[in-house]
Scaffold this active site. Sequence first.
Site, PDB file in Angstrom:
ATOM      1  N   PHE A 199      37.828  59.642  39.909  1.00 52.48           N
ATOM      2  CA  PHE A 199      38.781  59.397  41.853  1.00 52.48           C
ATOM      3  C   PHE A 199      40.225  58.682  41.810  1.00 52.48           C
ATOM      4  CE2 PHE A 199      36.548  55.686  40.060  1.00 52.48           C
ATOM      5  CZ  PHE A 199      37.223  54.460  40.137  1.00 52.48           C
ATOM      6  N   ASN A 227      35.548  53.531  51.863  1.00 49.93           N
ATOM      7  CA  ASN A 227      35.459  52.872  52.063  1.00 49.93           C
ATOM      8  C   ASN A 227      36.599  52.075  52.774  1.00 49.93           C
ATOM      9  OD1 ASN A 227      36.041  50.765  50.120  1.00 49.93           O
ATOM     10  ND2 ASN A 227      35.016  51.661  48.386  1.00 49.93           N
ATOM     11  N   THR A 272      30.519  48.464  46.737  1.00 50.94           N
ATOM     12  CA  THR A 272      31.936  49.771  46.776  1.00 50.94           C
ATOM     13  C   THR A 272      31.211  51.160  47.976  1.00 50.94           C
ATOM     14  OG1 THR A 272      32.261  48.565  44.678  1.00 50.94           O
ATOM     15  CG2 THR A 272      33.638  50.788  45.482  1.00 50.94           C
ATOM     16  N   LYS A 302      41.714  49.448  54.578  1.00 53.75           N
ATOM     17  CA  LYS A 302      42.901  50.804  54.560  1.00 53.75           C
ATOM     18  C   LYS A 302      42.957  51.545  55.494  1.00 53.75           C
ATOM     19  CE  LYS A 302      39.830  50.638  50.022  1.00 53.75           C
ATOM     20  NZ  LYS A 302      39.100  50.813  48.825  1.00 53.75           N
ATOM     21  N   GLU A 322      47.552  40.599  42.473  1.00 51.36           N
ATOM     22  CA  GLU A 322      47.496  41.605  44.184  1.00 51.36           C
ATOM     23  C   GLU A 322      48.161  41.062  45.122  1.00 51.36           C
ATOM     24  OE1 GLU A 322      43.389  42.274  44.712  1.00 51.36           O
ATOM     25  OE2 GLU A 322      43.270  43.554  42.905  1.00 51.36           O
ATOM     26  N   ARG A 341      31.245  47.129  54.024  1.00 50.38           N
ATOM     27  CA  ARG A 341      31.130  48.455  54.212  1.00 50.38           C
ATOM     28  C   ARG A 341      29.993  49.298  54.703  1.00 50.38           C
ATOM     29  NH1 ARG A 341      33.851  47.174  48.221  1.00 50.38           N
ATOM     30  NH2 ARG A 341      35.393  47.826  48.346  1.00 50.38           N
ATOM     31  N   HIS A 358      39.095  46.506  50.548  1.00 50.40           N
ATOM     32  CA  HIS A 358      39.172  46.460  49.108  1.00 50.40           C
ATOM     33  C   HIS A 358      39.679  44.798  49.690  1.00 50.40           C
ATOM     34  CE1 HIS A 358      41.352  45.606  45.668  1.00 50.40           C
ATOM     35  NE2 HIS A 358      42.052  44.599  45.931  1.00 50.40           N
ATOM     36  N   TYR A 377      46.487  50.277  41.644  1.00 52.75           N
ATOM     37  CA  TYR A 377      45.072  50.047  41.119  1.00 52.75           C
ATOM     38  C   TYR A 377      45.296  51.036  39.492  1.00 52.75           C
ATOM     39  CZ  TYR A 377      42.388  50.633  45.594  1.00 52.75           C
ATOM     40  OH  TYR A 377      41.470  50.501  47.067  1.00 52.75           O
ATOM     41  N   ARG A 388      34.419  39.770  48.937  1.00 53.77           N
ATOM     42  CA  ARG A 388      33.731  40.974  48.299  1.00 53.77           C
ATOM     43  C   ARG A 388      31.699  40.559  48.496  1.00 53.77           C
ATOM     44  NH1 ARG A 388      36.021  43.624  44.310  1.00 53.77           N
ATOM     45  NH2 ARG A 388      34.012  43.891  43.129  1.00 53.77           N
TER      46      ARG A 388
HETATM   47  P1  IDP Z   1      35.939  48.106  44.677  1.00 53.06           P
HETATM   48  O1  IDP Z   1      37.114  48.772  45.882  1.00 53.06           O
HETATM   49  O2  IDP Z   1      34.296  47.624  45.024  1.00 53.06           O
HETATM   50  O3  IDP Z   1      36.370  46.457  44.044  1.00 53.06           O
HETATM   51  P2  IDP Z   1      36.329  49.454  42.306  1.00 53.06           P
HETATM   52  O4  IDP Z   1      35.295  49.971  41.191  1.00 53.06           O
HETATM   53  O5  IDP Z   1      37.510  48.639  42.315  1.00 53.06           O
HETATM   54  O6  IDP Z   1      35.512  49.218  43.992  1.00 53.06           O
HETATM   55  O7  IDP Z   1      37.151  50.792  42.798  1.00 53.06           O
HETATM   56  C1  IDP Z   1      38.611  50.842  44.057  1.00 53.06           C
HETATM   57  C2  IDP Z   1      38.525  51.695  44.767  1.00 53.06           C
HETATM   58  O8  IDP Z   1      38.347  53.559  44.006  1.00 53.06           O
HETATM   59  C3  IDP Z   1      36.964  51.924  45.402  1.00 53.06           C
HETATM   60  O9  IDP Z   1      36.855  50.843  46.591  1.00 53.06           O
HETATM   61  C4  IDP Z   1      36.373  53.088  45.868  1.00 53.06           C
HETATM   62  O10 IDP Z   1      37.266  53.603  46.676  1.00 53.06           O
HETATM   63  C5  IDP Z   1      37.494  53.900  44.702  1.00 53.06           C
HETATM   64  N1  IDP Z   1      36.253  54.315  44.169  1.00 53.06           N
HETATM   65  C6  IDP Z   1      35.731  53.549  42.582  1.00 53.06           C
HETATM   66  N2  IDP Z   1      34.612  54.167  42.613  1.00 53.06           N
HETATM   67  C7  IDP Z   1      34.576  55.611  42.376  1.00 53.06           C
HETATM   68  C8  IDP Z   1      33.907  57.001  42.439  1.00 53.06           C
HETATM   69  O11 IDP Z   1      32.990  56.966  41.384  1.00 53.06           O
HETATM   70  N3  IDP Z   1      33.753  57.919  43.581  1.00 53.06           N
HETATM   71  C9  IDP Z   1      34.916  57.717  44.082  1.00 53.06           C
HETATM   72  N4  IDP Z   1      35.807  56.565  44.821  1.00 53.06           N
HETATM   73  C10 IDP Z   1      35.699  55.320  43.765  1.00 53.06           C
HETATM   74 MG    MG Z   2      37.760  47.126  42.565  1.00 51.48          MG
END
Ligand code: IDP
Ligand code: MG
Length: 149
Positions: free
Chosen positions: A58, A113, A92, A10, A127, A103, A116, A50, A86
Amino acid sequence: MIECTFAIIKPNAVRSALAGEILRRYETARYRLLAMKLVHPTREKIAGFYAEHEGRPFFPGLCDFMSSGPIVVLALEGEDAIAGVRALNGATDPAKASPGTIRHAFGPTMGSNVVHSSDSTESAAREISYWFSPEELVQYTMKSSLADV
Ligand code: IDP
Ligand code: MG
């Protein structure tokens, strides 16, 4: 099973010169690079990527963050690559990520974070094709050391 997955380094990690360190972790775990490029995506490109999160609170911040600078997009291949990458990335929320994960090492927050990666075979296929054309996926054989080249 040999799988392909998609990952992003990122924009905060690229700006902080962490791209090499993150890539090293994937390489050390023996995931093979299928494709890689540095791109500064538009907000629209990120919103499409996304799309599954559209409507979540968010989502606007995520789109702003992810289009704020260049990102490294990667296609990787290896044994159980989807779960494996992962696992290297960690939870996350960096505050909940296990020691040793990317992370956990680099944080900084849930919303920013540093990496991805795909969460299923379907999302990996979507993707990879969202960011790469078929010609950009490069086939070659890995060697265990430079002396084997
Ligand atoms: P992942 O990246 O671990 O797969 P996802 O749920 O797919 O997680 O969410 C995509 C991205 O959106 C996350 O990496 C994170 O940066 C952001 N994100 C997800 N949930 C939240 C939240 O509750 N608050 C703020 N950012 C979030
Ligand atoms: Mg995800």
